[in-house]
Scaffold this motif. Sequence first.
Motif, PDB file in Angstrom:
ATOM      1  N   LEU A 251       0.820  -1.205   0.000  1.00  0.00           N
ATOM      2  CA  LEU A 251       0.000   0.000   0.000  1.00  0.00           C
ATOM      3  C   LEU A 251       0.852   1.253   0.000  1.00  0.00           C
ATOM      4  N   ASP A 252       0.412   2.244  -0.751  1.00  0.00           N
ATOM      5  CA  ASP A 252       1.090   3.539  -0.802  1.00  0.00           C
ATOM      6  C   ASP A 252       0.184   4.546  -0.108  1.00  0.00           C
ATOM      7  N   ASP A 253      -0.164   5.652  -0.768  1.00  0.00           N
ATOM      8  CA  ASP A 253      -1.128   6.610  -0.226  1.00  0.00           C
ATOM      9  C   ASP A 253      -2.512   6.245  -0.746  1.00  0.00           C
ATOM     10  N   LYS A 254      -3.381   5.789   0.151  1.00  0.00           N
ATOM     11  CA  LYS A 254      -4.710   5.358  -0.249  1.00  0.00           C
ATOM     12  C   LYS A 254      -5.733   5.766   0.800  1.00  0.00           C
ATOM     13  N   ASP A 255      -6.942   6.023   0.352  1.00  0.00           N
ATOM     14  CA  ASP A 255      -8.085   6.154   1.249  1.00  0.00           C
ATOM     15  C   ASP A 255      -9.046   5.018   0.934  1.00  0.00           C
ATOM     16  N   ILE A 256      -9.473   4.315   1.976  1.00  0.00           N
ATOM     17  CA  ILE A 256     -10.369   3.169   1.827  1.00  0.00           C
ATOM     18  C   ILE A 256     -11.748   3.606   2.308  1.00  0.00           C
ATOM     19  N   ILE A 257     -12.751   3.536   1.442  1.00  0.00           N
ATOM     20  CA  ILE A 257     -14.050   4.166   1.702  1.00  0.00           C
ATOM     21  C   ILE A 257     -15.174   3.145   1.579  1.00  0.00           C
ATOM     22  N   ALA A 258     -15.960   3.022   2.649  1.00  0.00           N
ATOM     23  CA  ALA A 258     -17.125   2.133   2.639  1.00  0.00           C
ATOM     24  C   ALA A 258     -18.219   2.745   3.503  1.00  0.00           C
ATOM     25  N   MET A 259     -19.409   2.168   3.452  1.00  0.00           N
ATOM     26  CA  MET A 259     -20.546   2.788   4.127  1.00  0.00           C
ATOM     27  C   MET A 259     -21.528   1.756   4.668  1.00  0.00           C
ATOM     28  N   SER A 260     -22.423   2.260   5.522  1.00  0.00           N
ATOM     29  CA  SER A 260     -23.584   1.508   5.980  1.00  0.00           C
ATOM     30  C   SER A 260     -24.716   2.510   6.133  1.00  0.00           C
ATOM     31  N   ARG A 261     -25.950   2.065   6.025  1.00  0.00           N
ATOM     32  CA  ARG A 261     -27.072   3.015   6.031  1.00  0.00           C
ATOM     33  C   ARG A 261     -28.275   2.425   6.756  1.00  0.00           C
ATOM     34  N   ASN A 262     -29.172   3.342   7.181  1.00  0.00           N
ATOM     35  CA  ASN A 262     -30.507   2.974   7.614  1.00  0.00           C
ATOM     36  C   ASN A 262     -31.494   3.849   6.861  1.00  0.00           C
ATOM     37  N   VAL A 273      -4.515   5.748   4.674  1.00  0.00           N
ATOM     38  CA  VAL A 273      -3.258   5.005   4.576  1.00  0.00           C
ATOM     39  C   VAL A 273      -2.223   5.915   3.918  1.00  0.00           C
ATOM     40  N   ARG A 274      -1.113   6.125   4.622  1.00  0.00           N
ATOM     41  CA  ARG A 274      -0.044   6.975   4.088  1.00  0.00           C
ATOM     42  C   ARG A 274       1.274   6.217   4.168  1.00  0.00           C
ATOM     43  N   ASP A 275       1.969   6.155   3.013  1.00  0.00           N
ATOM     44  CA  ASP A 275       3.237   5.425   2.943  1.00  0.00           C
ATOM     45  C   ASP A 275       3.087   3.999   3.457  1.00  0.00           C
ATOM     46  N   GLY A 276       1.958   3.362   3.135  1.00  0.00           N
ATOM     47  CA  GLY A 276       1.739   1.994   3.525  1.00  0.00           C
ATOM     48  C   GLY A 276       1.337   1.786   4.962  1.00  0.00           C
ATOM     49  N   LYS A 277       1.088   2.876   5.682  1.00  0.00           N
ATOM     50  CA  LYS A 277       0.752   2.765   7.100  1.00  0.00           C
ATOM     51  C   LYS A 277      -0.645   3.332   7.335  1.00  0.00           C
ATOM     52  N   LEU A 278      -1.431   2.605   8.107  1.00  0.00           N
ATOM     53  CA  LEU A 278      -2.760   3.089   8.485  1.00  0.00           C
ATOM     54  C   LEU A 278      -2.581   4.120   9.590  1.00  0.00           C
ATOM     55  N   ILE A 279      -2.712   5.394   9.239  1.00  0.00           N
ATOM     56  CA  ILE A 279      -2.445   6.452  10.233  1.00  0.00           C
ATOM     57  C   ILE A 279      -3.702   6.849  11.001  1.00  0.00           C
ATOM     58  N   GLY A 280      -4.863   6.383  10.574  1.00  0.00           N
ATOM     59  CA  GLY A 280      -6.070   6.747  11.306  1.00  0.00           C
ATOM     60  C   GLY A 280      -7.317   6.444  10.503  1.00  0.00           C
TER      61      GLY A 280
END
Length: 620
Positions: A251-262, A273-280
Motif C-alpha cells: 500500500l502507498d497513499d490510499k483512502d479506503i471508503i465504505a458505508m452503511s445506512r438505515n 493510509v499513508r506510505d503503507g501505514k494506516l495512520i487513522g
Amino acid sequence: MAFDLQEELKKLPKAPGVYIMKDDTGVILYVGKAINLYNRVRSYFRENIGRGPLIDKMVSLIAEFEIIVTDSELEALVLENNLIKEYSPKYNTLLKDDKTYPYIKVTVGEEYPRILFSRTMKKDKSRYFGPYTSAAAVKDTIELLNKLYRLRTCNRNLPRDIGADRPCLNYHIKQCKAPCQGYVTAEAYRAQVNQALEFLNGNYNIILKELEMKMKNASEKMDFEAAAEYRDLHMSVKQVAQKQKITDDALDDKDIIAMSRNEDEAVVQVFFVRDGKLIGKEHFYMTQIADVSNAEIIENYVKQFYAGTPFIPRELMLQYEIADKELIEKWLSDRRGSRVYLKVPKIGAKEKLVELAAQNAKHILEQNTERIRREEGRTIGAVKEIAALLQIDRIERMEAFDISNINGFENVGSMVVFEKGKPKTSDYRKFRIRTVSGPDDYACMREVLTRRFTHGIEEAKELQDKNIDKEYGSFTKFPDLIMMDGGRGQVNIAQEILKELGIHIPVCGMVKDDNHRTRGLYFENVELPIDTHSEGFKLITRIQDEAHRFAIEYHRSLRSKGQVKSVLDDIPGVGPARRKALMRHFKSLEELKKASLEELVACPELNQKVAAQIYAFFHA
C-alpha cells in the motif's frame, strides 16, 4: 416578470453545466450537474418514471430554475460541489461533517527549518506529512521531534537575526541548539532536520538504536539523570512507532471508503493510509439519502469531501462502482497534479480492508441508533411517562415557572419551555416583577402567569385580525401542561389565572421534600408518587432545576449590571453597605416601611441621623 417554466425549458442549451432548482420563495432546493442541460433539466418535468417519492416531492415544489453553462462536464462537477457546499440544498445528499485535518509541516525552504502544526497544505517550499486524525497526536509528535533533535521553535528570521537577542529558555534546558546565536552551523542543523524527516517517513530504527546507545553510555558513566531522559525519549519514540500500524507492504497513499445506512442517514467510514501505514480512520454522516442508492452515497461523499481537503491520495478504494468514475478521476488528478485511481477491489487484502471499513461503518451506525434510542427515552419516553401518570392523552410542550428574589427586595420570574422533552431555549422568557414588593411568591407568580397568558391571547387576536393562521413567538403557542415549582398553593394560583382568562390547560405542581428534592407531582388535588429511578422523574427534576437556574441567573445578571435599582437608593445617606445591612436586618421592604425610629436605630450600620432620614422617607 413571472417565471414561465415551459418557455424556459425550450431555451435550455444542449451544453454541459449546472442547474439550480428553486421554490416559490427563491430558496434553493437542489443543485445538479449535467453533460447536456437540455436533456437533464427537462427530464424532471416529464411524467414520473420511477424517480422516488423524495424527488417527486422536490419537483412539486420547483417554481423556477437557473442554469450556469460551463465548458466541460469537469467544470460543472467543480461548480456543483462549490454550490452544494455554499447553499446546503434540502434535496441534495449532504456530507454533514466539515472537518479540517492536521498536518505536520517541515519548513525545509528555510535555512534553519522548523517543524510546525498546520491545518492547511499550501504549495510552498515546505514538506507536509499527513493528514492525521488526531491533533493531539500531531502536537505530541512535534514536541517529541523538537526534543530529540533540539530544533528551534521560535519565529526569528534566521540567519538575518543571528546574535540579535539572547537565547531563549529552550537553549538553557538543552532543548534547542540555539542557531539564533550561531552556536550550530546551518549544515549541522540541517543534518538534525534530515533525521527528523527520516522519523516522519517511518524510519524509527535509527533513532531507537541511537537512544539505546546513549542511555547505556550514560548509565556506565553513572549519569543516571541523562540515562533516565534517554529512556523516556526511547519510550516516547516506541509509542509513536506503534501507532503507525503497517497494513500492507504494497500500500502507498490510499483512502479506503465504505458505508452503511438505515432509513434516515448513512455513515461513511474512511481509512487513511499513508506510505503503507494506516495512520487513522474517520467517519462521516450523510443525510437526505431517501431514494439514493449506495453507489450514489459513496459518489456524493467523494465529490464533497475531496473538494475541500488539501491532500488527494493516489488511490481511492471504494465499496461500490460509481457512475461518474472517469470524470471524478480526471477532476481529482487535476487537483493532485498526478494520476488518481478509483478502484473497487473484489478479492484479496484490499477487498478485506474495504469490508473492514464497511463493518466499522455499520458498528458506528448501530451505536448512533442506540444513542438516539437512549436520547428518545430521556426525552420523548420521559414525556410519555409523565402523560401516563397524569392520565393526559398528549403532552408535547411543557412550561415551568419560578420566582427569585433577595429578601423580597427585588423580584423576578422565569418561564422555561420543554418541547418533546428537550429545552427550547429560544422560547424561554424573563419577567421583572412590576406590581409586587416584598417576598410574596404567590403574588409574583400571579403577575407572571397573568402577563404570560394575556400576552398570548392578545398576540393570537392580532394574528387573527391579520388573517394569519400560523403561530409565532413563545407566547402565542400555549403549553399542553403547566408545571409549577411547588405544591397546592402554586397550582391553585395558576388555575385561578387560567379560569379568569378562560383557558383550559392542565396544571401540576413539582413537590419537594424537606431536603429540597423533588418527590412527586401534585395534580387534581392529589400528590402522585413517582418512581425516582424513572426517566419521567429525571425529566421533572431537570425542568424544575432549569426553571430555578434561569430565574437565579436573570436575578444575578440584573444585580451585576446594576440594572435593579432599589427604592433605598433614593434615600440620602444610604449607600450599598447600608442597603445590604437593611436587607439583612429586616425581612422585607414592607417590614422596613413599618419600622419605628427606634427599630431603625437598632439596625447595624445606621446612626441616629440616617435612621431619621429613612423614617422620614417612608412616612412623609
